[in-house]
Design an enzyme around this catalytic site. Structure first.
Site, PDB file in Angstrom:
ATOM      1  N   THR A  12     -20.426  54.422  23.927  1.00  0.00           N
ATOM      2  CA  THR A  12     -19.846  54.047  25.214  1.00  0.00           C
ATOM      3  C   THR A  12     -19.877  52.523  25.343  1.00  0.00           C
ATOM      4  O   THR A  12     -20.799  51.875  24.868  1.00  0.00           O
ATOM      5  CB  THR A  12     -20.590  54.699  26.395  1.00  0.00           C
ATOM      6  OG1 THR A  12     -21.905  54.137  26.527  1.00  0.00           O
ATOM      7  CG2 THR A  12     -20.688  56.208  26.210  1.00  0.00           C
ATOM      8  N   GLY A  13     -18.849  51.977  25.970  1.00  0.00           N
ATOM      9  CA  GLY A  13     -18.754  50.526  26.019  1.00  0.00           C
ATOM     10  C   GLY A  13     -18.602  49.938  24.629  1.00  0.00           C
ATOM     11  O   GLY A  13     -19.131  48.869  24.332  1.00  0.00           O
ATOM     12  N   GLY A  14     -17.847  50.645  23.784  1.00  0.00           N
ATOM     13  CA  GLY A  14     -17.722  50.227  22.390  1.00  0.00           C
ATOM     14  C   GLY A  14     -16.594  49.260  22.118  1.00  0.00           C
ATOM     15  O   GLY A  14     -16.234  49.044  20.963  1.00  0.00           O
ATOM     16  N   ILE A  18     -22.361  44.272  21.932  1.00  0.00           N
ATOM     17  CA  ILE A  18     -23.247  45.120  21.138  1.00  0.00           C
ATOM     18  C   ILE A  18     -22.575  46.443  20.805  1.00  0.00           C
ATOM     19  O   ILE A  18     -22.701  46.959  19.697  1.00  0.00           O
ATOM     20  CB  ILE A  18     -24.571  45.361  21.890  1.00  0.00           C
ATOM     21  CG1 ILE A  18     -25.389  44.067  21.959  1.00  0.00           C
ATOM     22  CG2 ILE A  18     -25.387  46.462  21.218  1.00  0.00           C
ATOM     23  CD1 ILE A  18     -26.613  44.157  22.866  1.00  0.00           C
ATOM     24  N   GLY A  19     -21.837  47.006  21.753  1.00  0.00           N
ATOM     25  CA  GLY A  19     -21.177  48.277  21.521  1.00  0.00           C
ATOM     26  C   GLY A  19     -20.180  48.225  20.385  1.00  0.00           C
ATOM     27  O   GLY A  19     -20.171  49.106  19.509  1.00  0.00           O
ATOM     28  N   SER A 137     -33.343  47.401  28.250  1.00  0.00           N
ATOM     29  CA  SER A 137     -33.423  45.943  28.370  1.00  0.00           C
ATOM     30  C   SER A 137     -34.867  45.532  28.586  1.00  0.00           C
ATOM     31  O   SER A 137     -35.631  46.237  29.267  1.00  0.00           O
ATOM     32  CB  SER A 137     -32.583  45.441  29.550  1.00  0.00           C
ATOM     33  OG  SER A 137     -32.800  44.054  29.776  1.00  0.00           O
ATOM     34  N   TYR A 150     -30.928  45.087  38.438  1.00  0.00           N
ATOM     35  CA  TYR A 150     -30.620  45.355  37.033  1.00  0.00           C
ATOM     36  C   TYR A 150     -31.864  45.880  36.308  1.00  0.00           C
ATOM     37  O   TYR A 150     -31.793  46.880  35.582  1.00  0.00           O
ATOM     38  CB  TYR A 150     -30.121  44.078  36.372  1.00  0.00           C
ATOM     39  CG  TYR A 150     -29.908  44.182  34.880  1.00  0.00           C
ATOM     40  CD1 TYR A 150     -28.841  44.907  34.366  1.00  0.00           C
ATOM     41  CD2 TYR A 150     -30.756  43.537  33.987  1.00  0.00           C
ATOM     42  CE1 TYR A 150     -28.632  45.009  32.993  1.00  0.00           C
ATOM     43  CE2 TYR A 150     -30.558  43.624  32.616  1.00  0.00           C
ATOM     44  CZ  TYR A 150     -29.492  44.354  32.123  1.00  0.00           C
ATOM     45  OH  TYR A 150     -29.299  44.442  30.772  1.00  0.00           O
TER      46      TYR A 150
END
Length: 249
Positions: A12-14, A18-19, A137, A150
């Protein structure tokens, strides 16, 4: 190495940061890769780097309806998953006095609620021995000013790894977390800071890293692939911190 030959992986978020780097690393080791993201143009560009059988699906990581639709689309194509990297997320920093409900809701929807229900809806699609890696994180651990919302969202995600591991292990699915420290990715340009403030912030952060530099997406991707592969089969419900020693000070 071809640790993922014949396997299918969802990131996801690729479509960036980083994705994307992790998706490319999976593809380089033989995986069929499915990526999600919200931006059509970056999704198309990312897909072109992942091989002819890669899929790119527009998806809102903070929406339960989108989570269900993604599972439906994959199921309709008879796609079974061997690994899932829950990477999509947002980072919005603000001091306590400036935080509004909209920032809280957007952060927790994208970083916690969306991932939780995405895993729930994808569970029937996991092959035996599948692996889930969550992107946490170090902000969940270090108490950085202006990161309260966050950091809380990432702490919730890290906690999920333990409880979801207990629930999914009977299905043969492992859940683990990588928690990066400061990494050189486009996310720093999305914090809403002007160039001077961004540069000063980056310098201040860098001064707190014992290794004296930001990490790279490749360094995070290497650990994600390790956790997603059978070579880490005895690692369950664990968080691996990748921060150049920052959280150890």
């Amino acid at each position: 190495m071809n640790r993922f030959e014949g396997k299918t992986v969802l990131v996801t978020g690729g479509n960036s940061g980083i994705g994307l780097t992790t998706a490319q690393a999976f593809a380089a080791e033989g995986a069929r890769v499915v990526i999600t993201g919200r931006d059509e143009a970056s999704l198309a560009a990312a897909r072109a780097t992942l091989g002819a059988d890669a899929l790119a699906i527009r998806n809102d990581a903070g929406s339960i309806a989108a989570a269900r639709d993604l599972a439906r689309q994959l199921g309709a194509q008879d796609i079974k998953l061997d690994a899932l990297f829950i990477n999509a997320g947002i980072a919005r920093f603000a001091p306590l006095s400036d935080i509004e409900e909209t920032l809280w809701d957007q952060t927790f929807n994208t970083n916690v609620k969306g991932p939780f229900f995405q895993i729930q809806t994808l569970t029937p699609l996991f092959n035996q021995g599948a692996s889930i890696v969550l992107n946490g994180s170090i902000n969940a651990h270090i108490g950085m000013p202006a990161s309260s919302v966050y950091a809380a969202s990432k702490a919730a995600l890290i906690s999920l790894a333990k409880t979801l591991s207990a629930e999914l292990l009977p299905r043969g699915v492992r859940v683990n977390v990588v928690s990066p420290g400061p990494v050189s990715t486009p996310i720093y340009g999305k914090l809403g800071l002007d160039d001077e403030t961004l540069a000063n912030t980056a310098a201040q952060i860098k001064s707190q890293i014992p290794l004296g530099r930001f990490g790279t997406p490749n360094e995070i991707a290497a650990t994600v692939l390790h956790l997603a592969s059978s070579e880490s089969g005895f690692i369950v419900g664990t968080e691996i911190v990748i921060d150049g020693g920052m959280s150890q000070l």
